[in-house]
Design an enzyme around this catalytic site. Sequence first.
Site, PDB file in Angstrom:
ATOM      1  N   CYS A 254      35.167 -22.329 -59.015  1.00 33.98           N
ATOM      2  CA  CYS A 254      35.095 -20.881 -59.038  1.00 33.98           C
ATOM      3  C   CYS A 254      35.059 -20.407 -57.604  1.00 33.98           C
ATOM      4  O   CYS A 254      34.242 -20.872 -56.815  1.00 33.98           O
ATOM      5  CB  CYS A 254      33.861 -20.391 -59.790  1.00 33.98           C
ATOM      6  SG  CYS A 254      33.694 -18.599 -59.726  1.00 33.98           S
TER       7      CYS A 254
ATOM      8  N   HIS B 123      31.316 -23.647 -72.041  1.00 35.49           N
ATOM      9  CA  HIS B 123      32.251 -23.704 -70.921  1.00 35.49           C
ATOM     10  C   HIS B 123      31.527 -24.413 -69.765  1.00 35.49           C
ATOM     11  O   HIS B 123      30.834 -23.789 -68.975  1.00 35.49           O
ATOM     12  CB  HIS B 123      32.611 -22.250 -70.565  1.00 35.49           C
ATOM     13  CG  HIS B 123      33.527 -22.049 -69.412  1.00 35.49           C
ATOM     14  ND1 HIS B 123      34.849 -21.666 -69.565  1.00 35.49           N
ATOM     15  CD2 HIS B 123      33.344 -22.140 -68.075  1.00 35.49           C
ATOM     16  CE1 HIS B 123      35.413 -21.523 -68.366  1.00 35.49           C
ATOM     17  NE2 HIS B 123      34.519 -21.818 -67.443  1.00 35.49           N
TER      18      HIS B 123
ATOM     19  N   ARG C  30      44.251 -20.971 -65.758  1.00 38.84           N
ATOM     20  CA  ARG C  30      43.512 -19.829 -65.181  1.00 38.84           C
ATOM     21  C   ARG C  30      42.326 -20.331 -64.353  1.00 38.84           C
ATOM     22  O   ARG C  30      42.338 -20.254 -63.125  1.00 38.84           O
ATOM     23  CB  ARG C  30      43.054 -18.897 -66.324  1.00 38.84           C
ATOM     24  CG  ARG C  30      42.533 -17.547 -65.864  1.00 38.84           C
ATOM     25  CD  ARG C  30      41.110 -17.549 -65.385  1.00 38.84           C
ATOM     26  NE  ARG C  30      40.158 -18.068 -66.368  1.00 38.84           N
ATOM     27  CZ  ARG C  30      38.895 -18.309 -66.077  1.00 38.84           C
ATOM     28  NH1 ARG C  30      38.417 -18.096 -64.864  1.00 38.84           N
ATOM     29  NH2 ARG C  30      38.073 -18.799 -66.997  1.00 38.84           N
ATOM     30  N   ASP C  31      41.317 -20.903 -64.998  1.00 39.74           N
ATOM     31  CA  ASP C  31      40.103 -21.291 -64.270  1.00 39.74           C
ATOM     32  C   ASP C  31      40.417 -22.390 -63.258  1.00 39.74           C
ATOM     33  O   ASP C  31      39.843 -22.437 -62.169  1.00 39.74           O
ATOM     34  CB  ASP C  31      39.034 -21.780 -65.262  1.00 39.74           C
ATOM     35  CG  ASP C  31      37.612 -21.624 -64.739  1.00 39.74           C
ATOM     36  OD1 ASP C  31      37.443 -21.286 -63.557  1.00 39.74           O
ATOM     37  OD2 ASP C  31      36.666 -21.855 -65.514  1.00 39.74           O
TER      38      ASP C  31
ATOM     39  N   ASN D 130      36.308 -27.521 -64.139  1.00 42.11           N
ATOM     40  CA  ASN D 130      35.808 -27.547 -65.507  1.00 42.11           C
ATOM     41  C   ASN D 130      35.829 -28.985 -65.973  1.00 42.11           C
ATOM     42  O   ASN D 130      36.555 -29.808 -65.443  1.00 42.11           O
ATOM     43  CB  ASN D 130      36.765 -26.782 -66.436  1.00 42.11           C
ATOM     44  CG  ASN D 130      36.870 -25.327 -66.081  1.00 42.11           C
ATOM     45  OD1 ASN D 130      37.673 -24.951 -65.249  1.00 42.11           O
ATOM     46  ND2 ASN D 130      36.056 -24.516 -66.703  1.00 42.11           N
TER      47      ASN D 130
ATOM     48  N   HIS E 172      31.306 -26.644 -66.403  1.00 43.81           N
ATOM     49  CA  HIS E 172      31.918 -27.245 -65.211  1.00 43.81           C
ATOM     50  C   HIS E 172      31.234 -28.598 -65.015  1.00 43.81           C
ATOM     51  O   HIS E 172      30.105 -28.810 -65.459  1.00 43.81           O
ATOM     52  CB  HIS E 172      31.773 -26.310 -64.013  1.00 43.81           C
ATOM     53  CG  HIS E 172      32.718 -25.137 -64.089  1.00 43.81           C
ATOM     54  ND1 HIS E 172      33.851 -25.034 -63.319  1.00 43.81           N
ATOM     55  CD2 HIS E 172      32.717 -24.049 -64.888  1.00 43.81           C
ATOM     56  CE1 HIS E 172      34.495 -23.915 -63.631  1.00 43.81           C
ATOM     57  NE2 HIS E 172      33.835 -23.300 -64.582  1.00 43.81           N
TER      58      HIS E 172
HETATM   59  P1  HMG Z   1      36.373  -3.684 -56.650  1.00 45.40           P
HETATM   60  O1  HMG Z   1      36.810  -3.805 -55.262  1.00 45.40           O
HETATM   61  O2  HMG Z   1      34.934  -3.394 -56.926  1.00 45.40           O
HETATM   62  O3  HMG Z   1      37.271  -2.663 -57.485  1.00 45.40           O
HETATM   63  O4  HMG Z   1      36.758  -5.021 -57.416  1.00 45.40           O
HETATM   64  P2  HMG Z   1      37.653  -1.186 -57.255  1.00 45.40           P
HETATM   65  O5  HMG Z   1      37.779  -0.585 -58.628  1.00 45.40           O
HETATM   66  O6  HMG Z   1      36.737  -0.529 -56.259  1.00 45.40           O
HETATM   67  O7  HMG Z   1      39.129  -1.290 -56.612  1.00 45.40           O
HETATM   68  C1  HMG Z   1      39.347  -1.850 -55.338  1.00 45.40           C
HETATM   69  C2  HMG Z   1      40.796  -2.256 -55.202  1.00 45.40           C
HETATM   70  O8  HMG Z   1      41.112  -3.244 -56.183  1.00 45.40           O
HETATM   71  C3  HMG Z   1      41.782  -1.128 -55.453  1.00 45.40           C
HETATM   72  O9  HMG Z   1      42.942  -1.422 -54.696  1.00 45.40           O
HETATM   73  C4  HMG Z   1      42.116  -1.299 -56.907  1.00 45.40           C
HETATM   74  O10 HMG Z   1      43.349  -0.760 -57.253  1.00 45.40           O
HETATM   75  C5  HMG Z   1      42.149  -2.791 -57.034  1.00 45.40           C
HETATM   76  P3  HMG Z   1      43.206  -0.820 -53.217  1.00 45.40           P
HETATM   77  O11 HMG Z   1      43.109   0.647 -53.422  1.00 45.40           O
HETATM   78  O12 HMG Z   1      42.096  -1.367 -52.337  1.00 45.40           O
HETATM   79  O13 HMG Z   1      44.569  -1.332 -52.856  1.00 45.40           O
HETATM   80  N1  HMG Z   1      41.860  -3.250 -58.402  1.00 45.40           N
HETATM   81  C6  HMG Z   1      42.673  -4.052 -59.123  1.00 45.40           C
HETATM   82  N2  HMG Z   1      43.861  -4.609 -58.839  1.00 45.40           N
HETATM   83  C7  HMG Z   1      44.424  -5.364 -59.797  1.00 45.40           C
HETATM   84  N3  HMG Z   1      43.869  -5.583 -61.008  1.00 45.40           N
HETATM   85  C8  HMG Z   1      42.676  -5.051 -61.313  1.00 45.40           C
HETATM   86  C9  HMG Z   1      42.035  -4.245 -60.354  1.00 45.40           C
HETATM   87  N4  HMG Z   1      40.880  -3.569 -60.334  1.00 45.40           N
HETATM   88  C10 HMG Z   1      40.780  -2.974 -59.143  1.00 45.40           C
HETATM   89  N5  HMG Z   1      42.133  -5.284 -62.508  1.00 45.40           N
HETATM   90  C11 HMG Z   1      37.296  -6.375 -59.308  1.00 45.40           C
HETATM   91  C12 HMG Z   1      36.434  -5.245 -58.776  1.00 45.40           C
HETATM   92  C13 HMG Z   1      36.718  -6.821 -60.633  1.00 45.40           C
HETATM   93  C14 HMG Z   1      38.712  -5.880 -59.511  1.00 45.40           C
HETATM   94  C15 HMG Z   1      37.290  -7.514 -58.279  1.00 45.40           C
HETATM   95  O14 HMG Z   1      35.971  -7.812 -57.956  1.00 45.40           O
HETATM   96  C16 HMG Z   1      37.996  -8.764 -58.725  1.00 45.40           C
HETATM   97  O15 HMG Z   1      39.203  -8.756 -58.962  1.00 45.40           O
HETATM   98  N6  HMG Z   1      37.267  -9.867 -58.814  1.00 45.40           N
HETATM   99  C17 HMG Z   1      37.857 -11.162 -59.168  1.00 45.40           C
HETATM  100  C18 HMG Z   1      36.995 -11.782 -60.201  1.00 45.40           C
HETATM  101  C19 HMG Z   1      37.600 -13.089 -60.684  1.00 45.40           C
HETATM  102  O16 HMG Z   1      38.762 -13.156 -61.053  1.00 45.40           O
HETATM  103  N7  HMG Z   1      36.771 -14.150 -60.683  1.00 45.40           N
HETATM  104  C20 HMG Z   1      37.164 -15.416 -61.215  1.00 45.40           C
HETATM  105  C21 HMG Z   1      37.222 -15.388 -62.721  1.00 45.40           C
HETATM  106  S1  HMG Z   1      35.605 -15.448 -63.503  1.00 45.40           S
HETATM  107  C22 HMG Z   1      35.267 -17.153 -63.594  1.00 45.40           C
HETATM  108  O17 HMG Z   1      35.974 -17.960 -63.067  1.00 45.40           O
HETATM  109  C23 HMG Z   1      34.078 -17.586 -64.417  1.00 45.40           C
HETATM  110  C24 HMG Z   1      34.458 -18.160 -65.799  1.00 45.40           C
HETATM  111  O18 HMG Z   1      35.352 -19.235 -65.661  1.00 45.40           O
HETATM  112  C25 HMG Z   1      33.189 -18.614 -66.523  1.00 45.40           C
HETATM  113  C26 HMG Z   1      32.329 -19.540 -65.663  1.00 45.40           C
HETATM  114  O19 HMG Z   1      32.769 -20.643 -65.322  1.00 45.40           O
HETATM  115  O20 HMG Z   1      31.236 -19.082 -65.331  1.00 45.40           O
HETATM  116  C27 HMG Z   1      35.136 -17.085 -66.656  1.00 45.40           C
HETATM  117 MG    MG Z   2      34.778 -21.276 -65.299  1.00 48.38          MG
END
Ligand code: HMG
Ligand code: MG
Length: 303
Positions: A243, A210, A17-18, A252, A212
């Site tokens: 990220c 966690h 995933r990450d 990571n 990186h």
């Molecule tokens: P948004 O644009 O604010 O959401 O995104 P919305 O509710 O306004 O919806 C907009 C569009 O997204 C719509 O589609 C929704 O249907 C769709 P459209 O009408 O434009 O075709 N939508 C979705 N589609 C699929 N699955 C969903 C979903 N929700 C809405 N769940 C949202 C908000 C959170 C969805 C967006 O910002 C997003 O997907 N962000 C990605 C975040 C991400 O994956 N980041 C990486 C992981 S976190 C990380 O890596 C950190 C970690 O490792 C820890 C660390 O290292 O710090 C965990």
């Molecule tokens: Mg991470």
Amino acid sequence: MSMTLPRKVRMVEVGPRDGLQNEKAVVPTAVKIALIERLADSGLTVVESGSFVSPKWVPQMADTEEILAVIRRKPGVVYPVLVPNMKGMEAAEAATGVEEIAVFAAASESFSRRNINCSIEESVARFQPVAERAEKLRWRVRGYISCVIDCPYEGAIAPAAVASVAEKLLAMGCYEISLGDTIGTGTPARAQAMIEAVAAKVPRDRIAVHYHDTYGQAVANILASLELGVAVVDSSVAGLGGCPYAKGATGNVASEDVLYLLNGLGIETGVDLDKLASAGRFISGALGRAPAAGVAQALAARA
Ligand code: HMG
Ligand code: MG
């Protein structure tokens, strides 16, 4: 060393995933499935396997449903997925075999906006119904916090800000809080100060780290965390990752590096280093590069 280190550590593998969420080139679904199966075969008991997020935001995770439908599940292994909102929860429910999810917040407002397009407070409000639904389904929920040391947009983050988000995630029902040094700038003293602040609000046995490895400090930070009683460590095979919303963040900490450290300290994990390194060589080969990790490279040179 002043404090007793934990006897056992649970390694949480986040590479599929990450790690893979950050790859520019499309990684074939079959490669991801083979990677997840190899990781589980190495003895890891947690293999994070994808995200139900917007495919427009993170195209690499668009095949999560397909992956969950196909992977050969090993008894005793969980395959958690990230869920940011109820839409993601509905997708997780429609998918095969989900029993654990992770929600993800940040300790920095700017990062929260860039990563999930809402404030910290709004994110917590969005996670609430997700956690309630998960409880009904008897799924476990893990809570991530990003930017626990520094934020790429705001700089240093106060440990108290991290503790405050951690407390909210715990109250919501998260069984564990994973503290993310998203851009890998942390050093042991800062990591310990942050963990102590969180531990004032969250039991130590519910804290995971966690790190990186952007500045090469992750192994040192892990040792510093173990000294404070933390016994759950996230890592990514072959040091995959970064990220997409944190410019300059590299992978990571490599799982091979973490396991070599833990083996050296006589800490039990149940994970086989040769099998883990072999999974790392498999994915590195598929991506056309050498594993990022020191230990993985040393083992590859020997293999
Ligand atoms: P948004 O644009 O604010 O959401 O995104 P919305 O509710 O306004 O919806 C907009 C569009 O997204 C719509 O589609 C929704 O249907 C769709 P459209 O009408 O434009 O075709 N939508 C979705 N589609 C699929 N699955 C969903 C979903 N929700 C809405 N769940 C949202 C908000 C959170 C969805 C967006 O910002 C997003 O997907 N962000 C990605 C975040 C991400 O994956 N980041 C990486 C992981 S976190 C990380 O890596 C950190 C970690 O490792 C820890 C660390 O290292 O710090 C965990
Ligand atoms: Mg991470």
